[in-house]
Each structure stands twice: as structure tokens, then as C-alpha cells.
Design a protein around this motif. Structure first.
Motif, mmCIF file in Angstrom:
data_model
loop_
_atom_site.group_PDB
_atom_site.id
_atom_site.type_symbol
_atom_site.label_atom_id
_atom_site.label_comp_id
_atom_site.label_asym_id
_atom_site.label_seq_id
_atom_site.Cartn_x
_atom_site.Cartn_y
_atom_site.Cartn_z
ATOM 1 N N LYS A 30 8.276 -7.349 -2.002
ATOM 2 C CA LYS A 30 7.389 -6.310 -2.632
ATOM 3 C C LYS A 30 6.504 -5.931 -1.442
ATOM 4 O O LYS A 30 5.906 -6.614 -0.412
ATOM 5 C CB LYS A 30 6.712 -6.719 -3.724
ATOM 6 N N SER A 32 2.723 -3.979 0.212
ATOM 7 C CA SER A 32 1.346 -4.159 0.161
ATOM 8 C C SER A 32 0.816 -2.784 0.047
ATOM 9 O O SER A 32 1.394 -1.926 0.581
ATOM 10 C CB SER A 32 0.735 -4.940 1.123
ATOM 11 N N GLN A 34 -2.946 -0.668 -0.009
ATOM 12 C CA GLN A 34 -4.371 -0.983 0.173
ATOM 13 C C GLN A 34 -5.055 0.570 0.657
ATOM 14 O O GLN A 34 -4.789 1.387 1.016
ATOM 15 C CB GLN A 34 -4.791 -1.962 1.740
ATOM 16 N N CYS A 51 0.711 2.522 1.897
ATOM 17 C CA CYS A 51 1.822 1.494 1.402
ATOM 18 C C CYS A 51 2.310 1.071 2.570
ATOM 19 O O CYS A 51 2.971 1.680 3.408
ATOM 20 C CB CYS A 51 2.793 1.995 0.643
ATOM 21 N N ARG A 88 -5.564 3.837 -10.966
ATOM 22 C CA ARG A 88 -4.886 2.954 -10.405
ATOM 23 C C ARG A 88 -3.556 3.341 -9.658
ATOM 24 O O ARG A 88 -2.903 4.244 -10.333
ATOM 25 C CB ARG A 88 -4.287 1.844 -11.573
ATOM 26 N N ARG A 90 0.129 2.069 -7.335
ATOM 27 C CA ARG A 90 1.195 1.134 -6.683
ATOM 28 C C ARG A 90 2.188 1.939 -5.950
ATOM 29 O O ARG A 90 2.294 3.091 -6.080
ATOM 30 C CB ARG A 90 1.802 0.397 -8.059
ATOM 31 N N SER A 92 6.346 1.466 -4.054
ATOM 32 C CA SER A 92 7.605 0.687 -3.712
ATOM 33 C C SER A 92 8.085 1.501 -2.927
ATOM 34 O O SER A 92 8.080 2.277 -2.189
ATOM 35 C CB SER A 92 8.391 0.495 -5.082
ATOM 36 N N SER A 103 4.496 -2.924 -5.889
ATOM 37 C CA SER A 103 3.295 -3.697 -4.906
ATOM 38 C C SER A 103 2.433 -4.028 -6.078
ATOM 39 O O SER A 103 2.453 -3.553 -7.340
ATOM 40 C CB SER A 103 2.623 -2.746 -4.109
ATOM 41 N N ASP A 104 1.273 -4.910 -5.791
ATOM 42 C CA ASP A 104 0.257 -4.987 -6.792
ATOM 43 C C ASP A 104 -0.504 -3.823 -6.952
ATOM 44 O O ASP A 104 -0.812 -2.869 -6.207
ATOM 45 C CB ASP A 104 -0.594 -6.172 -6.233
ATOM 46 N N ASN A 105 -1.170 -3.828 -8.060
ATOM 47 C CA ASN A 105 -1.936 -2.572 -8.487
ATOM 48 C C ASN A 105 -3.094 -2.408 -7.690
ATOM 49 O O ASN A 105 -3.952 -3.548 -7.318
ATOM 50 C CB ASN A 105 -2.349 -2.326 -9.998
ATOM 51 N N LEU A 106 -3.471 -1.229 -7.052
ATOM 52 C CA LEU A 106 -4.874 -0.875 -6.439
ATOM 53 C C LEU A 106 -5.809 0.003 -7.382
ATOM 54 O O LEU A 106 -5.272 0.992 -8.022
ATOM 55 C CB LEU A 106 -4.479 -0.095 -5.275
ATOM 56 N N GLU A 107 -6.923 -0.723 -7.586
ATOM 57 C CA GLU A 107 -7.877 0.162 -8.229
ATOM 58 C C GLU A 107 -8.855 1.099 -7.250
ATOM 59 O O GLU A 107 -9.773 0.313 -6.525
ATOM 60 C CB GLU A 107 -8.624 -0.612 -9.059
#
Length: 317
Positions: A30, A32, A34, A51, A88, A90, A92, A103-107
Motif C-alpha cells: 500500500k 503512503s 502525507q 501519495c 479525510r 486516501r 492508491s 493508504s491509511d487515511n489522512l485527516e
């Protein structure tokens, strides 16, 4: 006539094909996601959502989950942060015909939407190791969510607390808790729209125990200065002394403190005795000044004899 392939060539070909088939069956790693420079973005400031996947990725997809939007790109640049960009995210990527896991969710948080809260420490911003301290975040509005950030940490400490304020207890304080803290307030109904940050609070963990140990070591070293220096051995900080030596050090420290207290007491008694002695000294009699009589007033010359009037005046009728 061409030579026939050797059995080793068939073996290498089968091994390569097996590795390719295994790679196609294994899931893709997956990516990342940021936000740069930070996921806490003040209104009006720029931010970049990036991403990151393997170099062989063919296509990236960046999704904004709150409104169901997506962008077929790896980088989303926001020149001016607005409330509508908060939410939120995310992402891919696609490799051939396969898609990677998300990816992990980004808030992405928009800050500065509401006025800043206040942050203070109880009982004090200066704490000794092992003690407890509570950081309280207080707002003038009826928010039910609060977040505490420490500079250098990756994420906040969030807590749903009573309205208008939240307590963040820190038990058994260590030197790692020293630093600069800020807090935010927001509503659970609008979780990505936060207030402005509070004024920074500097939490200081005072190393009283270490200072006391160095102070005792200094006085003990002075007291044993007659011993040859070859008997003094240096011990690393990380290693703990044996129990007997620790007890001896503790006893010597107590003796040093008792001696210092006695010296101070003797000085105070000396000052009191000197003050008492000065009050008992006989007073030197004061010599009173001799009151001399004033000189006589000058005699005024009589301008008229036998009761006459002064010259220049007329008699009355």
C-alpha cells in the motif's frame, strides 16, 4: 544442426516463470499519504497532499472521502486553504491491471476557523520528575472536542470532555515530557474545522534530583580532597552504584546538609548576639548646648523731649 537446450536452461526458465506468477498473485504494497508541511493547515495557507508508491506504478488515484471526489494524480496542491478542502483523504495506485490497497487515511484539518482557546498547567509549568501535572484547555465556546499537540510529536492527544474545557493529565512526569504544547477546540459535528491554536505553553521538568546529586558530590569531593587522586574512580552515568555505595553516598549527603544547616545556624546566632551586644552598650551622654542670652535690642534715639512728637508731624487741634 542447432544444439538442444540443456536441462539447466529449462530449470532457470521455469524458476523465472514461477517467480513472475508468484509476484502477480502477491498483493501490492500500500502507498503512503502525507500532507506537507503539515496536516494542520491555517486558513489561507498553502498545503500539498502527496501519495507515494513504488516507481513502477502506472496510475495514482487520490480520493477525498467526505464528498466522494477523486483525482487521478499523485499530488494535490492547494494554494489557499479553505474550509471545503478539509476532510479525510486516501490514495492508491495501479500496476498493470491490478490496484494496490488503499493508504491509511489522512485527516486534513483547517485551523483558525474559531477563536483560540487558553491552555494552562496545574499546579505549575515547572514539574519535578515523578510528579503529576494536568494541562487544561479551555474555550469560550461550547465545544465538546479538544486536541493537545506537542511540538515534535506526529499526532495529537484528543479527548471528548465536558463542554468548554478538557483536562489532559500527565502522570509520573519524566524529562521526555518537557516541551512546547498547544491545544485546539472543535465540535464533533464538524471534526475537520478547528479553532486557532492556543498560545504556546512551555512545560519544564526540573531535574532537582540530579542537581542535588551533583551538589553533594561536589561537597564530598571537597571534604575528601586530602586523599590521593588515584583513588577516585569515574563511574558511567548509566550504571547504578552498588547498594552499599549508594547508602554511603546518601549518608554523606545527609552529613553535608546537617553541617551546612549548623553553619547557617551559627551565623544567625552570631548576628543575633552582635545585635544584642550593641543594644547593651552604654549610651554616651549628650552635652547640652549652653543657652546664651540674646544681645540687647538697639536703643532708639528719642527725637522729642518731654513727651514731644517726632519732627515732621503737626499737633492736633
Amino acid at each position: 544442426m542447432s544444439p538442444s537446450p540443456s536441462p539447466s536452461a529449462f530449470f532457470c526458465l521455469g524458476l523465472c516463470l514461477g517467480q513472475v506468477a508468484h509476484a502477480q498473485r502477491s498483493p501490492l504494497p500500500k502507498p503512503s499519504l502525507q500532507a506537507l508541511p503539515s496536516s494542520l493547515v491555517p486558513l489561507g495557507k498553502p498545503v500539498t497532499v502527496r501519495c507515494q508508491g513504488p516507481p513502477a506504478a502506472d496510475l495514482y488515484r487520490l480520493e477525498e472521502l467526505q464528498h466522494g471526489k477523486y483525482f487521478d494524480q499523485a499530488v494535490l496542491s492547494i494554494p489557499v486553504m479553505e474550509q471545503r478542502f478539509a476532510g479525510r483523504y486516501r490514495c492508491s495506485y495501479q500496476n498493470g491491471t491490478r490496484w494496490s490497497p488503499a493508504s491509511d487515511n489522512l485527516e486534513l484539518i483547517a485551523t483558525g476557523v474559531f477563536n483560540k482557546p487558553s491552555l494552562f498547567a496545574q499546579p505549575s509549568t515547572a514539574v519535578s520528575p515523578g510528579e503529576d501535572v494536568t494541562l487544561r484547555c479551555k474555550s469560550q465556546y461550547g465545544f465538546d472536542q479538544f486536541a493537545l499537540y506537542k511540538e515534535g510529536d506526529t499526532g495529537p492527544s484528543k479527548t471528548p470532555e465536558r463542554w468548554y474545557r478538557a483536562d489532559f493529565p500527565i502522570t509520573t512526569v519524566t524529562a521526555a515530557h518537557s516541551g512546547t504544547y498547544r491545544c485546539y477546540s472543535f465540535s464533533s459535528g464538524l471534526p475537520y474545522l478547528w479553532s486557532a491554536p492556543s498560545d504556546p505553553l512551555e512545560l519544564v521538568v526540573t531535574e532537582f534530583s540530579e542537581f542535588r546529586g551533583r551538589w553533594n558530590h561536589l561537597f564530598v569531593s571537597k571534604g575528601s580532597s586530602t586523599e590521593p587522586s588515584r583513588n577516585v574512580t569515574a563511574r558511567p552515568k548509566e550504571s547504578d552504584p552498588p547498594p552499599g555505595l549508594a547508602l554511603q553516598s546518601y549518608t554523606e549527603g545527609n552529613l553535608v546538609r546537617i553541617c551546612l544547616g549548623a553553619v547557617i545556624l551559627i551565623l544567625l546566632l552570631g548576628l543575633l548576639a552582635e545585635a544584642w551586644h550593641s543594644r547593651k552598650k552604654p549610651l554616651v551622654p549628650r552635652v547640652r548646648a549652653i543657652h546664651r542670652p540674646l544681645p540687647p535690642l538697639p536703643q532708639t534715639q528719642k527725637s522729642c523731649q518731654h513727651g514731644g512728637l517726632p519732627r515732621g508731624h503737626n499737633r492736633g487741634p
